[in-house]
Design an enzyme around this catalytic site. Sequence first.
Site, mmCIF file in Angstrom:
data_model
loop_
_atom_site.group_PDB
_atom_site.id
_atom_site.type_symbol
_atom_site.label_atom_id
_atom_site.label_comp_id
_atom_site.label_asym_id
_atom_site.label_seq_id
_atom_site.Cartn_x
_atom_site.Cartn_y
_atom_site.Cartn_z
ATOM 1 N N GLY A 91 0.803 -1.216 0.000
ATOM 2 C CA GLY A 91 0.000 0.000 0.000
ATOM 3 C C GLY A 91 0.837 1.267 0.000
ATOM 4 C CE LYS A 92 2.812 2.729 6.016
ATOM 5 N NZ LYS A 92 2.147 1.436 6.307
ATOM 6 C CG ASP A 118 16.617 -10.299 6.184
ATOM 7 O OD1 ASP A 118 16.465 -9.100 6.485
ATOM 8 O OD2 ASP A 118 16.838 -11.185 7.031
ATOM 9 C CB CYS A 151 1.203 -0.139 12.938
ATOM 10 S SG CYS A 151 1.696 -1.864 12.771
#
Length: 438
Positions: free
Chosen positions: A271-272, A314, A386
């Site tokens: 999304g970002k 990674d 978050c």
Amino acid sequence: MTRSQRPSNGAAALPPDSLAFAFSRAATLVESVIGGANLTDAFEAMLLAHPQWPDATRGAVRDLAWGTLRDYGRGDALLHQLLHKPLPEAIHALLLVAMYRLDSRPEQAHTAVNQAVEVAAALLPALKGVVNGVLRNRLRNAAALDAEIAGDEAARYRHPAWWVERLRTSFPDAWEAALAAGNQRPPMGLRVNRLRASLESVAGELDQAGLAFRSLVNEALVLERPVAVAGLPGFAEGRVSVQDAGAQWAARWLDLAAGQRVLDACAAPGGKSAHILETAAVNLLALELDATRTRRIEENFRRLGVSAQVRTADCRKRAAWWDGEPFDRILADVPCSASGVARRHPDIKWLRRPEDIARFAAQQAEILDALWPTLAAGGKLLYVTCSLFDEENGMQIERFCSCHPDALRLPIDGQVECQLLPNADHDGFYYALVGKHR
């Protein structure tokens, strides 16, 4: 558990459009989480095993399971008062689901009790009388039972006591509001794809579909009532995406410009990254550790009509993905406790342990230290979580800057950092912007 107490498979015979069926499936999910399972994974596995379920059944099961786990601290405390001895896990979970329904839909109390008893009769017939008695006792003695658990912080705030204490310490003027917001259903935020639509055109489509919404200062749109994605005008055509309003600050605060080389180091579900590509014509590399989640990024990009280099890697292992050319901007949306989005994933509240926070903080420190050499002099790194816990947020950035003399804290809208607490508009996020000296 004795043979007579072992759940039978009689629940499979319950009518799939009945409340009893939804109770039984939601209780299975709750039981799984109590046993340590991830709620979203368990639900997706259940749907995969039952593709024939109609949307109404899927929605009912999800609503009951998520709601029960948001309220678990209260429900479990009430059951502790109501039960004289432990019950089989399946029945314990069924009672939690039924009591959530009693509290959330009191006008349907009689139906809820009867349907829960029907499930018990299908699972463990010998205990259907116990289920009936416990639920009716809850209804008869509601005020007294509520008074009994009033002093239990996990019951009152529906969060673990250690979680409550951390927020009370970090946010002395706002901790109760943050906890209360964390117990509500989350808002549904929308992001307009400026490459394919305007705010005005999407607003018109929402109005025409009868979907009420409000516009926020960062141009996010928040629906008054969530809807299924399939019913969202413009979603399939890539004109609009579902993204929490709090997450939509990232692309703005990165200070993007055409031609920049940009890294999204922990990109899934994309999304970002997509918002970055919708905002400016940049050269973006999106990294994700998990190959399945990498495919989700690519699917999102195709729907939205944007393109970037997407790699499974990674981000801490630079040799596997970095070509040595520095980035102008880095988005480090790092793995975290997800304490700011617990209302979307209520199992988090009950599966997390205090010691997990230090483990996340150590991983975040590794990521920041690994990414820093890839940032160009004069470049900017936006750190995002978050989380609501300071060890993952302000303390993490303080540690990083103290270890890197060429790191400079940059203001975000005039503030040294931005901590968004969950509310009716958005989830909980933390943002910090760090620049590298030339």
